[in-house]
Design an enzyme around this catalytic site. Sequence first.
Site, short mmCIF file in Angstrom:
data_model
loop_
_atom_site.label_atom_id
_atom_site.label_comp_id
_atom_site.label_asym_id
_atom_site.label_seq_id
_atom_site.Cartn_x
_atom_site.Cartn_y
_atom_site.Cartn_z
N GLU A 1 13.50 22.82 63.06
CA GLU A 1 12.15 22.29 63.35
C GLU A 1 12.01 20.86 62.81
O GLU A 1 11.15 20.58 61.97
CB GLU A 1 11.09 23.22 62.77
CG GLU A 1 11.09 24.58 63.45
CD GLU A 1 9.92 25.47 63.06
OE1 GLU A 1 9.33 25.27 62.00
OE2 GLU A 1 9.60 26.39 63.84
N GLU B 1 13.86 31.11 67.87
CA GLU B 1 12.84 31.79 67.07
C GLU B 1 11.69 32.17 67.98
O GLU B 1 11.21 31.33 68.75
CB GLU B 1 12.29 30.88 65.96
CG GLU B 1 13.22 30.65 64.82
CD GLU B 1 12.53 29.92 63.67
OE1 GLU B 1 11.31 30.10 63.46
OE2 GLU B 1 13.23 29.15 62.97
C1 BG6 Z 1 9.37 28.62 61.72
C2 BG6 Z 1 10.47 28.49 60.71
O1 BG6 Z 1 8.41 27.68 61.43
O2 BG6 Z 1 8.59 29.75 61.75
C3 BG6 Z 1 10.82 29.75 59.97
O3 BG6 Z 1 11.64 27.90 61.23
C4 BG6 Z 1 9.56 30.53 59.70
O4 BG6 Z 1 11.52 29.41 58.81
C5 BG6 Z 1 8.93 30.92 61.03
O5 BG6 Z 1 9.73 31.63 58.89
C6 BG6 Z 1 7.68 31.75 60.94
O6 BG6 Z 1 6.77 31.17 60.07
P1 BG6 Z 1 6.17 32.01 58.86
O7 BG6 Z 1 5.36 31.09 58.09
O8 BG6 Z 1 5.40 33.12 59.46
O9 BG6 Z 1 7.36 32.51 58.11
#
Ligand code: BG6
Length: 464
Positions: free
Chosen positions: A172, A361
Site C-alpha cells: 500500500e 487483499e
Molecule cells: C491493509 C493492510 O490496509 O488492510 C493490512 O495492508 C491490513 O496490513 C488490512 O491489516 C486491513 O486493515 P485492518 O486495519 O483492518 O487490519
Amino acid sequence: MKTFPDTFLWGGAVAANQVEGAWREEGKGLSTSDLQPQGIFGPVVDRVAGSKSLKDVAIDFYHRYPDDIKLFAEMGFSCLRVSIAWTRIFPNGDEQQPNEAGLAFYDRLFDELAAHNITPLVTLSHYEMPWGLVKQYGGWGNRRVIGFFEHYARTVFTRYQKKVRLWLTFNEINMSLHAPMTGVGLPETSSKSEIYQAIHHQLVASAMAVEICHDINPDARIGNMLLGGLVYPLSCKPDDVFEALQENRKWQFFGDVQCRGAYPGYMLRFFRENDIQLDITDADRQILESTVDFISFSYYMSGCVTADETLNQQMRGNILSMVPNPHLQSSEWGWQIDPVGLRTLLNLLWDRYQKPLFIVENGLGAKDIPDATGVVQDDYRISYLNDHLVQVREAIEDGVKVMGYTSWGPIDLVSASKAELSKRYGFIYVDRDDNGEGSLARSRKKSFYWYQEVIATNGASLKG
Ligand code: BG6
C-alpha cells in the site's frame, strides 16, 4: 459457464508484523511496527520502558507456521502472500552482513510452502522498516535509505532466487500520505514537501528493486502494491465528478509512476501549486523507467467525495476520509461494502495500465463469536467474499487479466489500523483476545469449508 483461468492463484495474505510475533528472537531488530503498539496511526512508543504490544506475540506464526500452512493446504491454497520482516535480515537496517538466523527462518518458511505446492508471493516491506533507519537517518526522507533498501532487496532476491518467483515491493505504497511513520518513517507532523520527497525516494527504491529482481532471476515477476481507494462522486454535479477524479489520482499517482515510469502531469501541477520542490535527479528519472511486471492491490471498500469539504470529512474508513454512500451497507468498522466496486476497480486499472492484476487483499473484518459447539458460523464473511469473487469473475469476463486472489488474513491476525485481535478476517479462528489472553489454538470457521469448495471448484461453487 463463467469461470476462472486454470492458472488462477487462490490463497490468502498475511504480513510479518501482524502474524509472526517473536519480535526480539534470533537477532531481529526493532521495526517501526514494534514501536507502534497502537497500530499504524498510533504514536511511536519507547518499548524499552516495558510497554506491551499485541504484535510481540501476534499469533505466533514464527513458531506455528508449519501447522498453519497445513491448514492453508487443506483449504487448497495455491498461493500465500507473506512479507519478510526487514529487521530479521538487517536488524538496524544499515549493516553490511545480513543476519543468518533471519534468512534461515524464511528459507524454512518457503520450503514448507513448497512442500505443500503453495507459491509464495513475497512483499519486501509491509508496513514496517528498521527503526535504526528512522532514528539514525531520518527514514525515507534520507536518500541514503534507498541504498540500504537496495542492499536488503539484493540480499533476499539472491538468497531466495530458487524459492520465490513472485515479489511485491512496498505494501500500500500510497498509504504514506495518511500514515507517514508507517509508510516512510517520518513523523506525522512532517510537511507535504518532506512526505513527497520521502515518497520519491521510495518510488526510486521500488523501481530499483524491479531492475535488481530481473537481473538476479529473469523468471521472477515483481509487482507494486496499491491501496485501491476507489472513490465515487457523491452526485453527478460536474464539480463532484471532478473532485472524485482528483481524489482517485491521489492513489493512482503511485501506480502511474510505477507502471508508466514517470511523474504524471497532474502531479507536477500539484507540486507547483503547493510549493513542493522535490530533489529528482536525472539518474532517478532513468531508474523510474523500470516499471513493474504486474499490479497488485488491496480492496475492502469504496467511498464517495463531494466538492463540499465539510461533508467530505464526515466518515473515516481505514485511511480515507469519505462521505457515506447512501446505497451501501457498512461493516462493523464502518467500511462500506461494495462488491461491484471491485469489478470497477479491476476494469479501471486494466484500462489504465494494461498490466496483469493481482488482488492481494480483500476481506471482512468482523467480531466473530464461536457458537455453543465452538465453531464460528461466519455467514456474513462468506457472503462478503462470495459477492466480491463473483465480481472478480465478471471482470475476467470483461477481459481483465487477473493473476489471482489472496484474501486478507486467512487466519485471524492483529489488525493494522488499531492493532486489535477482535477484528477478525480469518477462515481459521485463533484463540487470543485484545488483552493477549488465550491459548493461541487454531480452529476452522464455517468459511474455511466454504473457501475450500470455492478453490476446489475453481470458483464454480460461487453463488450469483
Ligand atoms: C491493509 C493492510 O490496509 O488492510 C493490512 O495492508 C491490513 O496490513 C488490512 O491489516 C486491513 O486493515 P485492518 O486495519 O483492518 O487490519
